[in-house]
Design an enzyme around this catalytic site. Structure first.
Site, mmCIF file in Angstrom:
data_model
loop_
_atom_site.group_PDB
_atom_site.id
_atom_site.type_symbol
_atom_site.label_atom_id
_atom_site.label_comp_id
_atom_site.label_asym_id
_atom_site.label_seq_id
_atom_site.Cartn_x
_atom_site.Cartn_y
_atom_site.Cartn_z
ATOM 1 N N GLN A 107 -7.010 -3.388 -3.994
ATOM 2 C CA GLN A 107 -7.839 -2.282 -3.515
ATOM 3 C C GLN A 107 -6.988 -1.062 -3.159
ATOM 4 O O GLN A 107 -7.473 0.048 -3.091
ATOM 5 C CB GLN A 107 -8.655 -2.803 -2.318
ATOM 6 C CG GLN A 107 -9.245 -1.799 -1.367
ATOM 7 C CD GLN A 107 -8.453 -1.756 -0.056
ATOM 8 O OE1 GLN A 107 -7.285 -2.108 -0.008
ATOM 9 N NE2 GLN A 107 -9.122 -1.324 1.006
ATOM 10 N N CYS A 151 12.992 5.999 19.644
ATOM 11 C CA CYS A 151 12.861 7.096 20.610
ATOM 12 C C CYS A 151 11.381 7.269 20.961
ATOM 13 O O CYS A 151 11.032 7.680 22.062
ATOM 14 C CB CYS A 151 13.384 8.407 20.025
ATOM 15 S SG CYS A 151 15.181 8.495 19.900
ATOM 16 N N CYS A 196 -3.665 -5.053 9.281
ATOM 17 C CA CYS A 196 -4.657 -4.507 8.343
ATOM 18 C C CYS A 196 -5.571 -5.575 7.759
ATOM 19 O O CYS A 196 -6.729 -5.309 7.448
ATOM 20 C CB CYS A 196 -3.962 -3.731 7.229
ATOM 21 S SG CYS A 196 -3.321 -2.148 7.787
ATOM 22 N N CYS A 242 16.899 6.188 24.874
ATOM 23 C CA CYS A 242 16.534 5.379 23.711
ATOM 24 C C CYS A 242 17.422 4.132 23.690
ATOM 25 O O CYS A 242 18.647 4.244 23.790
ATOM 26 C CB CYS A 242 16.720 6.165 22.404
ATOM 27 S SG CYS A 242 16.430 5.141 20.940
ATOM 28 N N ASP A 260 4.672 -3.894 6.334
ATOM 29 C CA ASP A 260 3.352 -4.061 6.946
ATOM 30 C C ASP A 260 3.410 -4.811 8.266
ATOM 31 O O ASP A 260 2.437 -5.428 8.668
ATOM 32 C CB ASP A 260 2.415 -4.777 5.961
ATOM 33 C CG ASP A 260 2.886 -6.187 5.652
ATOM 34 O OD1 ASP A 260 3.979 -6.575 6.120
ATOM 35 O OD2 ASP A 260 2.169 -6.913 4.952
ATOM 36 N N GLY A 267 0.799 -1.222 0.000
ATOM 37 C CA GLY A 267 0.000 0.000 0.000
ATOM 38 C C GLY A 267 0.828 1.266 0.000
ATOM 39 O O GLY A 267 0.552 2.196 -0.762
ATOM 40 N N ASP A 324 10.693 -7.103 -1.377
ATOM 41 C CA ASP A 324 9.439 -7.712 -0.923
ATOM 42 C C ASP A 324 9.473 -9.187 -1.313
ATOM 43 O O ASP A 324 9.804 -9.512 -2.452
ATOM 44 C CB ASP A 324 8.225 -7.002 -1.571
ATOM 45 C CG ASP A 324 6.923 -7.249 -0.817
ATOM 46 O OD1 ASP A 324 6.666 -8.413 -0.441
ATOM 47 O OD2 ASP A 324 6.165 -6.291 -0.600
ATOM 48 N N CYS A 335 14.842 8.717 16.536
ATOM 49 C CA CYS A 335 14.615 7.505 15.745
ATOM 50 C C CYS A 335 13.261 6.895 16.132
ATOM 51 O O CYS A 335 12.600 7.363 17.052
ATOM 52 C CB CYS A 335 15.772 6.518 15.913
ATOM 53 S SG CYS A 335 15.676 5.465 17.373
ATOM 54 N N LYS A 392 5.726 -9.773 -6.360
ATOM 55 C CA LYS A 392 5.458 -8.331 -6.262
ATOM 56 C C LYS A 392 6.583 -7.482 -6.860
ATOM 57 O O LYS A 392 6.318 -6.483 -7.526
ATOM 58 C CB LYS A 392 5.240 -7.936 -4.803
ATOM 59 C CG LYS A 392 3.836 -8.207 -4.319
ATOM 60 C CD LYS A 392 3.593 -7.556 -2.971
ATOM 61 C CE LYS A 392 2.122 -7.703 -2.589
ATOM 62 N NZ LYS A 392 1.839 -7.149 -1.251
#
Lengths: 75, 271, 87
Positions: B71, B173, B187, B244, B129, B40, B61, B170, B85
């Protein structure tokens, strides 16, 4: 002081402006760029656009069917 | 390098911008951006960076195109379902702009594989993702000092932040570590409005171009959040944290590690 | 007062004894008895899962494991920042 010349006759708007911009990038600040452009749209648009960009039009010479502009790079 | 006649025309709207010019366009053509995740966020980012003339685009990927992707993952078309992909995306980029050299990495973002890849690039777009990948990219970019854009989405909301390692806050942090497993629905289960990643992915691409050209102000030390339902953008300040675990003076993370396994109950899902 | 208003600072600070918190840019008011004592209690009141956000209280990051011990006080500015793992 150097003078560079670029012939933009036959190059339509707005591509002529892009080419002038590229030519100005290669011109040192203070130097003169001499441009040849067509009558009509180019002579109406280009000097205005160059002025807006802060460049100085030193001279405009009317030739047979075209114009010769002398532009000093200011920035 | 000097622009060809065709390039002058193709990039004329960039060149005419005072802050870009011919020099800026040549710089873009000489730049390398890695997009991790071609989904996406990665789809719009890849297409626009390609159109803008970023000379080398890396695509990482390990997934294949699924019907449920279409979509929102606009670089993949219906005929691409089942295709790798990175292959699908490479074809589109080359169709958009043959000036772009596309390098593909058909692998998952893992600690043992990604460092040597990231090192080759000027800027990285985190378009992944899942949380393990997001933390991994943050950590690799920190160790390799490669600037990157963090992006994340969920349902109707998105966030992004630009990180210049060693200089600005970053990802850790803000988020020291991933949320507990299953605390945040992926998702695939929670849903996502298809246009949302378009907005966030393009903001990430905008940051990449600005960084490469050194123009404007980057979205550093602040997280931009966007809600599609209220149309609100908010910039939340995010300072570097002394404690951090990655970029603080007493960092506890000193080597690369994977933040747990990615688990999801759906077949073929890497959420 | 006008200057405070224009900067989005809740103008009811202290008025009618109400307590106020600026959460994600919006003013929230609580009757003293309703004012959550900790970040944990605040998230519960707002119906936000404690494991789904980190908090920034007056600019300081608070991680989920510290929510229960982090007191919430009148007039604080709190950002609740969601974990967003999608892409």
């Amino acid at each position: 002081m150097l003078t560079t010349k670029v012939d933009l006759r036959g190059v339509p708007c707005p591509l002529n402006l892009v080419k002038v911009k590229l030519a100005i990038e290669k011109t040192a600040v203070g130097d003169i760029l001499e441009i040849e452009i067509d009558d009509g749209e180019p002579i109406q648009n280009l000097p205005v656009s160059l002025g807006r960009q802060g460049q100085e039009i030193v001279e405009t010479i009317k030739c047979q069917g075209y114009f010769r502009l002398k532009v000093r790079r200011r920035l | 390098m000097s622009l060809t006649e065709e390039q002058i025309q193709r990039y004329s709207r960039n060149i005419i911008l005072e802050q870009v010019g011919g020099a800026g366009q040549e710089k873009l053509l000489a730049s390398k951006v890695l997009i991790v995740g071609v989904g996406g966020l990665g789809s719009p980012a890849a297409l626009y960076l390609a159109a803008a003339g970023v000379g080398t685009i890396g695509l990482l990927d390990g997934d294949q195109v699924d019907l449920t992707n279409l979509q929102r993952q606009i670089i993949h078309h219906t005929a691409d379902v089942g295709k790798r992909k990175v292959v699908s995306a490479k074809e589109k980029i080359e169709a958009v702009n043959p000036d772009v050299a596309v390098r593909t990495y058909d692998v998952w973002a893992r600690a043992d594989s990604i460092r040597d890849i990231i090192r080759e690039y000027d800027f990285v777009i985190d378009a992944t993702d899942n949380f393990p990948a997001k933390f991994l990219i943050n950590d690799v970019c920190h160790f390799e000092r490669i600037p990157f854009s963090h992006g994340g989405i969920l349902q109707f909301e998105g966030q992004l932040m630009t990180i210049i390692p060693g200089r600005t806050a970053c990802y850790r942090c803000l988020f020291p570590g991933p949320p507990p497993a299953n605390a945040v629905a992926p998702c695939g289960q929670a849903g996502v409005l298809g246009v949302l990643p378009g907005v966030i992915g393009l903001l990430q691409a905008t940051e990449a171009i600005k960084y490469l050209l050194g123009m404007g102000g980057l979205l550093t030390d602040s997280l931009l959040t966007y809600c599609a339902l209220t149309m609100e953008f908010r910039k939340v300040p995010a300072q570097r944290r002394a404690d951090c675990p990655l970029c603080g003076p007493n960092a506890t993370i000193t080597t690369l590690r994977d933040e747990g396994k990615v688990v999801c109950n759906r077949k073929g899902c890497k959420c | 007062m006008t200057a405070l208003l224009s900067r989005g600072v809740p103008f009811v600070l202290g008025r009618n004894g109400m307590k106020s918190l600026q959460i994600n840019g919006r003013a929230h008011q609580f009757a003293p008895a309703e004012m959550p004592a900790t970040l944990c209690a605040l998230l519960e009141k707002l119906g936000i899962g404690a494991a789904t956000v980190v908090a920034e209280v007056d600019g300081r990051i608070v991680t989920p494991e510290q929510f229960a011990q982090t007191e919430v006080r009148d007039g604080q500015t709190i950002e609740l920042i969601k974990f967003m793992g999608g892409g």
